[in-house]
Structure formats: C-alpha cells, structure tokens
Design an enzyme around this catalytic site. Sequence first.
Site, PDB file in Angstrom:
ATOM      1  N   GLU A  38       0.869  -1.174   0.000  1.00 59.96           N
ATOM      2  CA  GLU A  38       0.000   0.000   0.000  1.00 59.96           C
ATOM      3  C   GLU A  38       0.902   1.218   0.000  1.00 59.96           C
ATOM      4  O   GLU A  38       1.883   1.271   0.737  1.00 59.96           O
ATOM      5  CB  GLU A  38      -0.865   0.027   1.271  1.00 59.96           C
ATOM      6  CG  GLU A  38      -2.068  -0.886   1.220  1.00 59.96           C
ATOM      7  CD  GLU A  38      -2.919  -0.738   2.497  1.00 59.96           C
ATOM      8  OE1 GLU A  38      -2.780   0.273   3.208  1.00 59.96           O
ATOM      9  OE2 GLU A  38      -3.703  -1.657   2.765  1.00 59.96           O
ATOM     10  N   ASP A  66      -5.329   9.874  10.280  1.00 61.16           N
ATOM     11  CA  ASP A  66      -3.981   9.348  10.459  1.00 61.16           C
ATOM     12  C   ASP A  66      -3.440   9.665  11.840  1.00 61.16           C
ATOM     13  O   ASP A  66      -3.604  10.768  12.344  1.00 61.16           O
ATOM     14  CB  ASP A  66      -3.022   9.965   9.427  1.00 61.16           C
ATOM     15  CG  ASP A  66      -3.321   9.481   8.024  1.00 61.16           C
ATOM     16  OD1 ASP A  66      -3.993   8.440   7.898  1.00 61.16           O
ATOM     17  OD2 ASP A  66      -2.898  10.140   7.064  1.00 61.16           O
TER      18      ASP A  66
END
Lengths: 411, 266
Positions: free
Chosen positions: B49, B60
């Site tokens: 990824e 995040d």
Amino acid sequence: MKVKKGIPLIDQHDKNGFYGGKFGGNYVAETLKKPIDDLSKLFDKCRKDKKFLKERDDLYENYVGSPTRFFKLQNLTDHLGGAQIYAKMVSDANGGAHKIYNAITHAMLCKKAKKKYICTDTGAGYNGKMFSMVAKKFGLGCKVFMGTRDIERQKPNCDAIRKNGAEIVPVTSGSRTLVDAVSECIRYWVSNCDKVHMGIGSLVGPNIFVKICGWSTAQISRELKVQLEDEFGEIPNKLKLINCVGGGSSAYGFWSEFFDYNKKHIELIGVEAGGPKNSKLHAAPLSKNSKIGILHGAAAYCVQDNDGQISETESCSSGLDYPSCSPIHCFLKDVGRARYTVATDEEAFSAYKLVTELEEISPSLEPAHSFAEAIKIAPKLDESNIIVVNSCGDSLKDRDIIKKRLGNYIR
Amino acid sequence: MKSQISLAFEKCKRENRPALLTYTVAGDNSKKKSLEILKSISQYADIVEIGFPFNAPTADGPQIQNSTYRALKNGFKLKDAFQIVKNYKKSRNAKPCILMGYYQMVYSYGENKFVKKCKQAGVNGLIIVDLPWPDNKKFAKLCRKNSITFVQLISPTTSKERMKKIIRDSHDLNYLISMLSTTGGKLKVSPKRILKNYFKIKRINKSKNMVIGFGITNKTIGSFKKADGLVVGSALCKGISDSIKNRQNPVIKLNKMVKVLKNKII
C-alpha cells in the site's frame, strides 16, 4: 440552484448533505458514519422536542443573556457622514461572543446522548472558552484542541479555558492554527467516538455540524428582527447586514431570518480576512475565488495549491484564519444572495482604532473586519440606508496583539 | 479475469498464511528512497500500500502524519506518486499495489483523470479514507471499469445492516479497521475479540478477501494469522522516522522490519 423560501437554509440540503448539489456532504472515515448518524437522529428529535427547546430558550435568556444589545453608533455615523450605522452587540453574550449558542446546543446534545466528555476545536479561543463554560455548567469533561500559534496569540481565552477546568490540547502540526486544530479534534473523535461527543466550533464540517451550529446561532437574527421592528416600526427597506466570515457561524446566525428578503431590500455582506496588505497569504476562499476542495468532511471553496494541498493562511484574527468556509456560504455566494468581500489586517486595525475612539464599544479583530467594510461603504450611501454590523466578539482576547500593533490597549 | 490482488491472496492461501500488506508513504523520506524502500520490502510483502500525502488528514495517527509531512516538505507532488508506482512496477519483485489517501487529492485532480493515471501507472487498488459507502458508489464503479479494486472500509462502528450493503457493493477486497482509533494506535482491543468480529463479517461473503489494519505491529501480528491479510503501516513509518533520527539507511531498516513481520506469520 436557489434559496427556497420558508425553509431554514440549514435544511435545504439533499439526502447526501449537499447544498446546491455540490457544497457540503459527509466526507468522513467509515468509523464516524455511525456516530454522525446517531447525532443526526438525536438532533432531529431534540429540535422538535418542546422540553428541549424550552430548556435551550431558558439558557439563551438567562445564561447567555438575551437579547444582546442593538443600538446606533451615532458618532461613527456622524463621522462618516452617510448611511446610518448600527451595531448588534453579540459580544454582550456570556463569555463574550456568539460561540456560546452552538456550545450550549452541543452540551445539551452530549447530555442527551449520555456521554460524559465533550471535545472541540478553537482558533480565537472563544469556541474553546464557551465549550469549557458549558462543560463546567453541565458537568462534562472537556478537551479543547488548539494550534500552538493560536495558544500564543490568544492568551486571555486560554486562561479562561483552563480556569474552567478544561484541558487545552496543543496542536503542533502544519500551520499550528485552526485548520490543524480541527483535523486533530476529528482524529481524536475517530478514536473516542464511543465515549466522547464532538462539537465543531463553526458552520463547517460534516453536514450535521453545519446544521447544529446554524440552528444555534440563528438566535442572533431572531433577536435582531424584533429589535429592527422596535427601532424602525418595520424592517428598513435599504438594509445592509455586515458580518465577518471565517467558518461563517456568526454570519449565518446574523442573516438566517433574512434570506427570504430581496437582496435589494436586505443586502447580506460577508467580510473575509484578506491578511496583511503586502502578503500573498489570506483566508478568503469566497472573495478570492478559490476552487472547491474537500476539507474536514465537506466540499467548499477552499484555499489550496495546484496540487490540492490545503494552503497556509494568514490573518491577524485567529477566528477568521481558516482556509475553507461553510458550504452554506458557498451556496449563498453561488446563488448571489450574499456578497463576499475582504478586509486586510491593516484595514481591520484602523477600523478597530476608529470605532473604539468614537464609540463605547470594543470589537475583537474579527468584527473589526466587518467594521472596515462598513467604514468603506457608509460614506458612499445616503442616510436612508441602514447598516447593521454584527459585533460578534469582544476585543479582550486580542489585548496583546492590539497593544503590539497600535501601541496601547485601553478598555 | 482475476485481479492481481486476488491472485496474491490465493498464493498466500496455498502457503497457508495471511497476506502481508505494507503501508509506506510515497515520497518519504524522498522520492528516490521511497521507491527503493518499496522495491526492497517487496522481497517479503505480498501487497504494497502506498500513501499519497495530504496535509489535512483526519484519520492518520502521528507516525503516518510524520511521514506525510516529511514527503510534503521535500516537495512531493501527486504526479510523483504515479511515477513511483510506475517505476516500482517495472522492478523484478513488484507486487500488486494499492494507493491510499484522502478524497481532496482525487477531487482536485479530477476523478476520471486520477483513475486513468492510476491505470496507466499500474495501480491495482485504491483506498480513499474519507469517501465512505454509499458516497463512493459512483467512484467505485469508475474504478471497476478501469480494472482497479476499490477497497471498502469496515469499522467497529459499522452496523451489521450497513456491512451487508457495503460488502454487497464491494470488489474483491475489504479492509477491517481493528478498533476505534486513528492509524498506529496501541491495540486497545484483544486480538481474540477482533478476530471474532472479523469472522462474523467474513461470514457475510466468504469469497471476498478481508484484511485487518490499525494497531498491527511485530508484537501483535502473530495473533492474527487466521485472517486473509494484515496491514502494517504506522510501525513502518515509525521505522523510517527512527532510521532518520539514528542516521541509518531506512531501506535496510525497513527490509529488516518487514522480514521480521513476515517470519511471524509463516
């Protein structure tokens, strides 16, 4: 695409939360879908609940103190020699700004959701301060996310937040201002949405937060409408309502009763932060024709670079220092119902100076932007024009900035 | 025709182990190094990824944010992500690759143009963190048309009813967020409970692969061997941060880290 009459503007979105088919929405991580859905259902229920409404109205009346004053700035009017200038002193509200309305609704919803903790973001510190006040009142734990740059420049509000027993979480990422505080607050909510209620401090964010905020600040224009009728016997037929726009919560509240009027009858003027005169940076996505961007869960005009990264902004007023704006203001701009313009830092400071020299009021640097626009246009208009400025915040929080810039700060 | 992503899972199943998915940020800590890291860790990873940086991320954790800011500080542009994938795909060890990021970058670039660029570069899948179902229906279709897997996310807050609908509309890969957290949080739920939930969801449609991410590190990965695949992101991003701090070569450091992770699941 147009404003529908007889329906609150906050409710004029489609089933996906978009105004005018393209502004707003719910761009959030999967984790937040359910908490947002729960909050939407709760809010829909509460806003129809008479008991809830009564409790809110009691708080607005006795705790916030309503109505906030409305009066003519005779000296300023005489000095400029044109339109008659009035002020709606929303800074009279408990805590010193309009943010208290939204904070109360969120604290009430937090209680209804049986959550014990509340979190929010803040730029100027007013939203954080109001959340800390209501958290104390309602017995809730409270975290306030704030960029370290704003912590430095808005000390009086930080002191108040801490005094109320809330925790300020310093945000050091990015430009260390409101944009980063909101991001961090949302991140915190992603991790703690089962126990914590989040309140966004302005008319931004996923659709439900836009709605809750607008529903709350609408109190300002309900009061204003009555006050205008008392003062003039009717709604004046050349009326201009000037309000600063960062996220756009006070502007929505100030205007919400007046969207249905013809714009020649009631002109709505939003003033964004143009930043320092000689700087390329600003916080004015509406007036400077920024592209639509997706920030903090919603599509709205947003200051960004060619690659799609959110640009840094600059303004002397922390409360307006935000790269995006409310989907509702984007909609109002596109349909032409409101006009958006800018005032620079310099213009805001000289407006502050002039207004405080002539009148017994002391607006913070956010509404100083609105006064700057009033000062610009009033001399060009005759006295049949009525200008009302929303003095939506008190200058005390800007004490240090004003002292540094103008040499002294006198209250 | 089966996608490369599906084929990668089949291979792992034959080897009786979960697939190892790595997450690193394109351009961290430079364009060149991030490509070298990808090539190097592909010795052990099954799917890579690759994050494309956005400077206002809302899901995040601090580790990935650090990586993102490092990349942006070095002048990273979205076109570099496509270039990195393109170059990576030419390498000997190249594995299927999934780009991951926030919708603003896609929106600003233009959905059609973005997907076309992905296809040209050889991207196999896309994860758009803040474009949840059902808002992603149109975009997911566009991906499918271009033979790109649009990965749907499922979280601990997703209701059973919603899960069914998401999985019905999903392509060949779904991503289960292990717990209420941003990326890189400490695992605050026991692996046993996460797996229990995982298999409950798997039962909705066993033919679709589902990976688990968030909170997976070399300490926890061994407990999840029964899943189809496991994503390690923040731990690797932290590895890059640490190696910079200690003046080590992040390529060597990450290669070692991914090797350790792989050994724990075979």
